[in-house]
Structures are given as structure tokens and as C-alpha cells.
Design a protein around this motif. Structure first.
Motif, PDB file in Angstrom:
ATOM      1  N   VAL A   5     -13.162 -47.136   6.560  1.00 47.09           N
ATOM      2  CA  VAL A   5     -12.372 -47.508   5.390  1.00 47.09           C
ATOM      3  C   VAL A   5     -11.231 -48.431   5.813  1.00 47.09           C
ATOM      4  CG1 VAL A   5     -10.876 -46.620   3.547  1.00 47.09           C
ATOM      5  CG2 VAL A   5     -12.944 -45.359   4.183  1.00 47.09           C
ATOM      6  N   ASP A   6     -10.589 -48.097   6.932  1.00 42.71           N
ATOM      7  CA  ASP A   6      -9.485 -48.893   7.461  1.00 42.71           C
ATOM      8  C   ASP A   6      -9.519 -48.803   8.984  1.00 42.71           C
ATOM      9  OD1 ASP A   6      -7.082 -50.095   8.210  1.00 42.71           O
ATOM     10  OD2 ASP A   6      -5.907 -49.101   6.653  1.00 42.71           O
ATOM     11  N   ASP A   7      -9.769 -49.927   9.651  1.00 41.43           N
ATOM     12  CA  ASP A   7      -9.870 -49.946  11.110  1.00 41.43           C
ATOM     13  C   ASP A   7      -8.552 -50.332  11.789  1.00 41.43           C
ATOM     14  OD1 ASP A   7     -11.034 -49.763  13.626  1.00 41.43           O
ATOM     15  OD2 ASP A   7     -11.624 -51.861  13.634  1.00 41.43           O
ATOM     16  N   HIS A   8      -7.500 -50.410  11.035  1.00 41.65           N
ATOM     17  CA  HIS A   8      -6.194 -50.735  11.616  1.00 41.65           C
ATOM     18  C   HIS A   8      -5.134 -49.877  10.937  1.00 41.65           C
ATOM     19  CE1 HIS A   8      -3.784 -53.212  14.240  1.00 41.65           C
ATOM     20  NE2 HIS A   8      -2.918 -53.388  13.272  1.00 41.65           N
ATOM     21  N   PHE A   9      -5.328 -48.563  10.982  1.00 44.08           N
ATOM     22  CA  PHE A   9      -4.433 -47.584  10.378  1.00 44.08           C
ATOM     23  C   PHE A   9      -3.432 -47.182  11.451  1.00 44.08           C
ATOM     24  CE2 PHE A   9      -3.347 -43.553   8.295  1.00 44.08           C
ATOM     25  CZ  PHE A   9      -3.402 -43.914   6.957  1.00 44.08           C
ATOM     26  N   MET A  10      -2.240 -47.761  11.387  1.00 46.01           N
ATOM     27  CA  MET A  10      -1.245 -47.584  12.450  1.00 46.01           C
ATOM     28  C   MET A  10      -0.261 -46.477  12.066  1.00 46.01           C
ATOM     29  SD  MET A  10      -2.394 -49.760  14.580  1.00 46.01           S
ATOM     30  CE  MET A  10      -1.126 -49.954  15.828  1.00 46.01           C
ATOM     31  N   VAL A  11      -0.138 -45.485  12.945  1.00 42.03           N
ATOM     32  CA  VAL A  11       0.673 -44.309  12.631  1.00 42.03           C
ATOM     33  C   VAL A  11       1.794 -44.093  13.652  1.00 42.03           C
ATOM     34  CG1 VAL A  11      -1.278 -43.204  11.456  1.00 42.03           C
ATOM     35  CG2 VAL A  11      -0.816 -42.660  13.856  1.00 42.03           C
ATOM     36  N   CYS A  12       2.829 -43.401  13.214  1.00 45.76           N
ATOM     37  CA  CYS A  12       3.960 -43.066  14.078  1.00 45.76           C
ATOM     38  C   CYS A  12       3.575 -41.918  15.021  1.00 45.76           C
ATOM     39  CB  CYS A  12       5.166 -42.684  13.219  1.00 45.76           C
ATOM     40  SG  CYS A  12       4.981 -41.125  12.321  1.00 45.76           S
ATOM     41  N   PRO A  13       4.376 -41.664  16.029  1.00 45.68           N
ATOM     42  CA  PRO A  13       4.069 -40.581  16.970  1.00 45.68           C
ATOM     43  C   PRO A  13       3.976 -39.202  16.307  1.00 45.68           C
ATOM     44  CG  PRO A  13       5.710 -42.038  17.923  1.00 45.68           C
ATOM     45  CD  PRO A  13       5.525 -42.464  16.483  1.00 45.68           C
ATOM     46  N   ASP A  14       4.789 -38.945  15.286  1.00 45.82           N
ATOM     47  CA  ASP A  14       4.734 -37.648  14.597  1.00 45.82           C
ATOM     48  C   ASP A  14       3.365 -37.438  13.960  1.00 45.82           C
ATOM     49  OD1 ASP A  14       7.401 -37.372  15.308  1.00 45.82           O
ATOM     50  OD2 ASP A  14       8.168 -37.661  13.268  1.00 45.82           O
ATOM     51  N   CYS A  15       2.874 -38.459  13.265  1.00 44.01           N
ATOM     52  CA  CYS A  15       1.564 -38.355  12.624  1.00 44.01           C
ATOM     53  C   CYS A  15       0.461 -38.266  13.666  1.00 44.01           C
ATOM     54  CB  CYS A  15       1.325 -39.543  11.693  1.00 44.01           C
ATOM     55  SG  CYS A  15       2.357 -39.513  10.204  1.00 44.01           S
ATOM     56  N   LEU A  16       0.549 -39.076  14.715  1.00 46.37           N
ATOM     57  CA  LEU A  16      -0.480 -39.080  15.750  1.00 46.37           C
ATOM     58  C   LEU A  16      -0.651 -37.699  16.369  1.00 46.37           C
ATOM     59  CD1 LEU A  16      -2.483 -40.740  17.509  1.00 46.37           C
ATOM     60  CD2 LEU A  16      -0.602 -40.922  19.161  1.00 46.37           C
ATOM     61  N   MET A  17       0.449 -37.042  16.656  1.00 45.20           N
ATOM     62  CA  MET A  17       0.415 -35.737  17.309  1.00 45.20           C
ATOM     63  C   MET A  17      -0.377 -34.730  16.469  1.00 45.20           C
ATOM     64  SD  MET A  17       3.847 -33.660  18.429  1.00 45.20           S
ATOM     65  CE  MET A  17       4.733 -34.164  16.976  1.00 45.20           C
ATOM     66  N   ILE A  18      -0.214 -34.796  15.158  1.00 46.37           N
ATOM     67  CA  ILE A  18      -0.916 -33.852  14.288  1.00 46.37           C
ATOM     68  C   ILE A  18      -2.356 -34.307  14.049  1.00 46.37           C
ATOM     69  CG2 ILE A  18      -0.933 -32.824  11.986  1.00 46.37           C
ATOM     70  CD1 ILE A  18       2.164 -32.827  12.135  1.00 46.37           C
ATOM     71  N   ILE A  19      -2.582 -35.614  13.899  1.00 44.32           N
ATOM     72  CA  ILE A  19      -3.947 -36.121  13.727  1.00 44.32           C
ATOM     73  C   ILE A  19      -4.787 -35.792  14.960  1.00 44.32           C
ATOM     74  CG2 ILE A  19      -5.360 -38.214  13.579  1.00 44.32           C
ATOM     75  CD1 ILE A  19      -2.991 -39.422  11.893  1.00 44.32           C
ATOM     76  N   ALA A  20      -4.242 -36.038  16.135  1.00 45.06           N
ATOM     77  CA  ALA A  20      -5.006 -35.876  17.382  1.00 45.06           C
ATOM     78  C   ALA A  20      -5.211 -34.419  17.769  1.00 45.06           C
ATOM     79  CB  ALA A  20      -4.305 -36.608  18.515  1.00 45.06           C
ATOM     80  N   ASN A  21      -4.167 -33.606  17.631  1.00 47.19           N
ATOM     81  CA  ASN A  21      -4.208 -32.250  18.194  1.00 47.19           C
ATOM     82  C   ASN A  21      -3.891 -31.144  17.206  1.00 47.19           C
ATOM     83  OD1 ASN A  21      -4.630 -33.332  20.820  1.00 47.19           O
ATOM     84  ND2 ASN A  21      -2.455 -33.799  20.927  1.00 47.19           N
ATOM     85  N   ASP A  22      -3.616 -31.513  15.960  1.00 47.34           N
ATOM     86  CA  ASP A  22      -3.169 -30.533  14.964  1.00 47.34           C
ATOM     87  C   ASP A  22      -1.987 -29.724  15.515  1.00 47.34           C
ATOM     88  OD1 ASP A  22      -3.241 -29.368  12.430  1.00 47.34           O
ATOM     89  OD2 ASP A  22      -4.480 -27.703  13.119  1.00 47.34           O
ATOM     90  N   ASP A  23      -1.096 -30.427  16.202  1.00 52.34           N
ATOM     91  CA  ASP A  23       0.024 -29.797  16.895  1.00 52.34           C
ATOM     92  C   ASP A  23       1.331 -30.473  16.500  1.00 52.34           C
ATOM     93  OD1 ASP A  23       1.708 -28.525  18.694  1.00 52.34           O
ATOM     94  OD2 ASP A  23       1.096 -29.768  20.386  1.00 52.34           O
ATOM     95  N   ALA A  24       2.257 -29.701  15.992  1.00 55.27           N
ATOM     96  CA  ALA A  24       3.546 -30.242  15.581  1.00 55.27           C
ATOM     97  C   ALA A  24       4.691 -29.695  16.420  1.00 55.27           C
ATOM     98  CB  ALA A  24       3.782 -29.937  14.102  1.00 55.27           C
TER      99      ALA A  24
END
Length: 91
Positions: A5-24
Motif C-alpha cells: 500500500v505504501d513502500d515509503h512509510f517513515m516512522v519515528c523511533p517510538d512507533c518503530l519500537m512497537i511495530i518491530a517488537n510490540d515493546d514500549a
């Protein structure tokens, strides 16, 4: 079969941490407990909104990360300058 849908979805470190590891847990490193809990709710709400209609967010290519960006996060829309990490929104 999933489509991009979007191949250039750029996220901040806070979002990345939860997207990648479900860890906040990293949020409380710089924020007090109440602020960290509020930020986690905000980020999780933003991720859920991006995943509407059955979409999935996956971590992308680290070679496309930006060390310093003033662009807003495509997920939570934070406008704080900082790193942005490549993700892919799949449908």
C-alpha cells in the motif's frame, strides 16, 4: 496475496519500537511513567489506525532510514525532528 500500500512509510523511533517488537519499555527512558503511558496509547492508536482495512505494518529496509528528518512521522504524525525509519504498509 499481500500488496504494498505504501513502500515509503517513515516512522519515528517510538512507533518503530512497537511495530518491530510490540515493546514500549523504552518510552520510560526519557519520560515519566504517566507521560510514557500516554505516549504508548497515542502510538498504539496510530498503529491501529494505519492497520485499518486489514493492513499490516512491517519493518522495512534500514538502508532507507533517515538519521535526521524534520518530516512528520507517517504513523503518529509527531513533528519532532529526529530519525525516521523505513516501514512498509501492506494490504
Amino acid at each position: 496475496m499481500a500488496t504494498i500500500v505504501d513502500d515509503h512509510f517513515m516512522v519515528c523511533p517510538d512507533c518503530l519500537m512497537i511495530i518491530a517488537n510490540d515493546d514500549a519499555t523504552g518510552l520510560d527512558h526519557f519520560l515519566d511513567e504517566e507521560s510514557a503511558a500516554a505516549r504508548e496509547r497515542e502510538v498504539r492508536h496510530s498503529i491501529a489506525a494505519a492497520k485499518r482495512d486489514g493492513n499490516t505494518l512491517v519493518v522495512g529496509d534500514s538502508e532507507q532510514d533517515e538519521d535526521l528528518s524534520t518530516a512528520s512521522c507517517d504513523c503518529c504524525n509527531t513533528t519532532l525532528a529526529g530519525s525516521r525509519h523505513h516501514c512498509v504498509l501492506m494490504g
